[in-house]
Design a protein around this motif. Structure first.
Motif, PDB file in Angstrom:
ATOM      1  N   GLY A 119       0.715  -1.252   0.178  1.00  0.00           N
ATOM      2  CA  GLY A 119      -0.211   0.006   0.158  1.00  0.00           C
ATOM      3  C   GLY A 119       0.774   1.217  -0.123  1.00  0.00           C
ATOM      4  N   LEU A 120      -0.066   2.504  -0.008  1.00  0.00           N
ATOM      5  CA  LEU A 120       0.739   3.631   0.003  1.00  0.00           C
ATOM      6  C   LEU A 120       1.718   3.908   1.139  1.00  0.00           C
ATOM      7  CD1 LEU A 120       1.053   6.555  -1.498  1.00  0.00           C
ATOM      8  CD2 LEU A 120      -0.605   7.237   0.458  1.00  0.00           C
ATOM      9  N   GLY A 121       2.931   4.094   0.846  1.00  0.00           N
ATOM     10  CA  GLY A 121       3.929   4.438   1.841  1.00  0.00           C
ATOM     11  C   GLY A 121       4.600   3.468   2.597  1.00  0.00           C
ATOM     12  N   SER A 122       4.392   2.043   1.999  1.00  0.00           N
ATOM     13  CA  SER A 122       4.431   1.108   2.766  1.00  0.00           C
ATOM     14  C   SER A 122       5.485   0.177   2.114  1.00  0.00           C
ATOM     15  CB  SER A 122       3.541  -0.009   3.293  1.00  0.00           C
ATOM     16  OG  SER A 122       2.595  -0.413   2.317  1.00  0.00           O
ATOM     17  N   SER A 123       5.900  -1.232   2.378  1.00  0.00           N
ATOM     18  CA  SER A 123       6.974  -1.802   1.771  1.00  0.00           C
ATOM     19  C   SER A 123       6.581  -3.463   1.782  1.00  0.00           C
ATOM     20  CB  SER A 123       8.268  -1.622   2.475  1.00  0.00           C
ATOM     21  OG  SER A 123       9.324  -2.554   2.015  1.00  0.00           O
ATOM     22  N   SER A 124       6.544  -3.968   0.634  1.00  0.00           N
ATOM     23  CA  SER A 124       6.036  -5.377   0.664  1.00  0.00           C
ATOM     24  C   SER A 124       6.950  -6.617   1.564  1.00  0.00           C
ATOM     25  CB  SER A 124       6.009  -6.059  -0.921  1.00  0.00           C
ATOM     26  OG  SER A 124       4.996  -5.295  -1.742  1.00  0.00           O
ATOM     27  N   PRO A 125       8.348  -6.308   1.472  1.00  0.00           N
ATOM     28  CA  PRO A 125       9.077  -7.172   2.441  1.00  0.00           C
ATOM     29  C   PRO A 125       8.609  -7.094   3.869  1.00  0.00           C
ATOM     30  CG  PRO A 125      10.086  -6.442   0.630  1.00  0.00           C
ATOM     31  CD  PRO A 125       9.119  -5.430   0.674  1.00  0.00           C
ATOM     32  N   VAL A 126       8.392  -5.744   4.347  1.00  0.00           N
ATOM     33  CA  VAL A 126       7.822  -5.692   5.801  1.00  0.00           C
ATOM     34  C   VAL A 126       6.492  -5.874   6.077  1.00  0.00           C
ATOM     35  CG1 VAL A 126       7.877  -3.771   7.557  1.00  0.00           C
ATOM     36  CG2 VAL A 126       9.544  -3.484   5.860  1.00  0.00           C
ATOM     37  N   TYR A 127       5.504  -5.623   5.249  1.00  0.00           N
ATOM     38  CA  TYR A 127       4.059  -5.683   5.696  1.00  0.00           C
ATOM     39  C   TYR A 127       3.605  -7.242   5.211  1.00  0.00           C
ATOM     40  CZ  TYR A 127       2.576  -1.025   6.471  1.00  0.00           C
ATOM     41  OH  TYR A 127       2.543   0.313   7.226  1.00  0.00           O
ATOM     42  N   TYR A 128       4.259  -7.903   4.229  1.00  0.00           N
ATOM     43  CA  TYR A 128       3.693  -9.117   3.868  1.00  0.00           C
ATOM     44  C   TYR A 128       4.849 -10.406   4.512  1.00  0.00           C
ATOM     45  CZ  TYR A 128       0.608  -7.383   0.454  1.00  0.00           C
ATOM     46  OH  TYR A 128      -0.432  -6.849  -0.384  1.00  0.00           O
ATOM     47  N   ALA A 129       5.922  -9.957   5.191  1.00  0.00           N
ATOM     48  CA  ALA A 129       6.788 -11.036   5.595  1.00  0.00           C
ATOM     49  C   ALA A 129       6.127 -11.982   6.355  1.00  0.00           C
ATOM     50  CB  ALA A 129       7.988 -10.287   6.288  1.00  0.00           C
ATOM     51  N   ALA A 130       5.511 -11.886   7.368  1.00  0.00           N
ATOM     52  CA  ALA A 130       4.799 -12.980   8.323  1.00  0.00           C
ATOM     53  C   ALA A 130       3.925 -13.751   7.380  1.00  0.00           C
ATOM     54  CB  ALA A 130       4.150 -12.256   9.512  1.00  0.00           C
ATOM     55  N   ALA A 131       2.936 -13.000   6.684  1.00  0.00           N
ATOM     56  CA  ALA A 131       1.946 -13.684   5.919  1.00  0.00           C
ATOM     57  C   ALA A 131       2.712 -14.826   4.854  1.00  0.00           C
ATOM     58  CB  ALA A 131       1.016 -12.652   5.394  1.00  0.00           C
ATOM     59  N   ALA A 132       3.577 -14.107   4.047  1.00  0.00           N
ATOM     60  CA  ALA A 132       4.038 -14.907   2.922  1.00  0.00           C
ATOM     61  C   ALA A 132       4.832 -16.105   3.610  1.00  0.00           C
ATOM     62  CB  ALA A 132       5.096 -14.108   2.245  1.00  0.00           C
ATOM     63  N   ALA A 133       5.103 -16.195   4.880  1.00  0.00           N
ATOM     64  CA  ALA A 133       5.798 -17.264   5.319  1.00  0.00           C
ATOM     65  C   ALA A 133       4.908 -18.030   6.083  1.00  0.00           C
ATOM     66  CB  ALA A 133       6.772 -16.770   6.577  1.00  0.00           C
ATOM     67  N   HIS A 134       3.654 -17.887   6.022  1.00  0.00           N
ATOM     68  CA  HIS A 134       2.501 -18.647   6.855  1.00  0.00           C
ATOM     69  C   HIS A 134       2.340 -19.966   6.084  1.00  0.00           C
ATOM     70  CE1 HIS A 134      -1.321 -19.996   8.594  1.00  0.00           C
ATOM     71  NE2 HIS A 134      -1.144 -19.094   9.463  1.00  0.00           N
ATOM     72  N   PRO A 135       2.273 -21.157   7.014  1.00  0.00           N
ATOM     73  CA  PRO A 135       2.195 -22.385   6.297  1.00  0.00           C
ATOM     74  C   PRO A 135       1.265 -22.655   5.317  1.00  0.00           C
ATOM     75  CG  PRO A 135       2.533 -22.532   8.892  1.00  0.00           C
ATOM     76  CD  PRO A 135       2.087 -21.038   8.425  1.00  0.00           C
ATOM     77  N   LEU A 136       0.306 -21.877   5.334  1.00  0.00           N
ATOM     78  CA  LEU A 136      -0.862 -21.894   4.111  1.00  0.00           C
ATOM     79  C   LEU A 136      -0.444 -21.323   3.014  1.00  0.00           C
ATOM     80  CD1 LEU A 136      -4.129 -21.225   6.522  1.00  0.00           C
ATOM     81  CD2 LEU A 136      -3.333 -23.482   5.578  1.00  0.00           C
ATOM     82  N   LEU A 137       0.467 -20.613   3.036  1.00  0.00           N
ATOM     83  CA  LEU A 137       0.948 -19.759   1.915  1.00  0.00           C
ATOM     84  C   LEU A 137       2.520 -20.017   1.262  1.00  0.00           C
ATOM     85  CD1 LEU A 137      -0.519 -16.278   2.412  1.00  0.00           C
ATOM     86  CD2 LEU A 137      -1.543 -17.948   1.194  1.00  0.00           C
TER      87      LEU A 137
END
Length: 249
Positions: free
Chosen positions: A30-48
């Motif tokens: 999103g605006l002013g954010s960063s994918s490696p920061v905002y999605y790190a935990a979610a992308a490492a989730h066992p379901l993903l």
């Protein structure tokens, strides 16, 4: 970290890449954010986990270059992302876009249909916004560069401030303005017209999404995620992962 040149001036988009199987998953922030920061935990989730995943920062934000001479329209962002994705050798990606990133993802699918296989919008912008409602877009670029940015940063929460301060000032302001202005045809119209699986995730506490019935009629799956605010992937990583895994199944 990977990178690709996306403008004639040599400006580069960068992303954190996680190896895995096809199809590739592309995460847009999103605006002013960063994918490696905002999605790190979610992308490492066992379901993903298990898929090749690109946690990509839009031009002007995070770890990507911050050119002052780029227009930062939604179309320009989408074209730059397309150039990076093609440089990465990716075709038919599953795209997950949060807020502004969802708007860019819609334009990406509209302008570069061969690159997007499925679309998951995470509390995304799909309608024009009154600029007076935006702390950034309500200022002129001159005002923002002359001290307005600092006032916005002071009022931001600590999590958003941590990534917003990495954004180029021109990128932050111009992107906010174009996010409010939207596109022609509108993002909502583009979303209705896409011929691919689409899911719109929103916080359950916000109630029904505007125009949800029409979205469903056009084939968009509209799903509420409990126990979260706008930053669904941060507030409820388990709920986010479950909803995204279901959307991409």
């Amino acid at each position: 970290m990977r990178d690709a040149t996306v403008t004639p001036n040599g400006d580069r988009i960068r992303w954190v890449e996680v190896p895995g199987k096809e199809p590739v998953r592309l995460y847009l922030h999103g605006l002013g954010s960063s994918s490696p920061v905002y999605y790190a935990a979610a992308a490492a989730h066992p379901l993903l986990t298990g898929h090749r995943s690109l946690l990509l920062d839009l031009l002007g934000f995070g770890i990507s270059d911050r050119p002052a001479d780029f227009s930062y329209t939604l179309e320009a962002h989408a074209d730059a992302v397309a150039a990076a994705v093609r440089a990465a050798g990716v075709e038919r990606a599953e795209v997950i876009g949060h807020s502004l990133g969802g708007a860019v993802a819609i334009v990406l699918a509209h302008r570069h249909p061969g690159l997007v296989a499925k679309l998951v919008l995470v509390d995304s912008v799909i309608d024009p916004v009154d600029p007076s409602r935006s702390a950034i877009a309500s200022q002129t670029e001159e005002e923002f560069l002359a001290g307005g940015r600092e006032r916005v940063e002071q009022s931001a929460g600590p999590f958003w401030w941590a990534t917003m301060r990495l954004a180029g000032p021109e990128a932050l302001h111009r992107t906010a303005v174009h996010r409010c202005r939207g596109t022609v045809p509108t993002l909502r119209e583009q979303l209705h017209g896409l011929d691919l699986p689409r899911t719109f995730l929103h916080p359950e506490a916000d109630g029904e999404v505007d125009g949800a019935a029409r979205l469903r009629e056009s084939g968009v799956l509209v799903e509420a995620v409990p126990d979260c605010g706008h930053n669904i992937m941060i507030d409820n990583p388990d709920g986010f992962a479950k909803a995204v895994a279901t959307a991409l199944a």
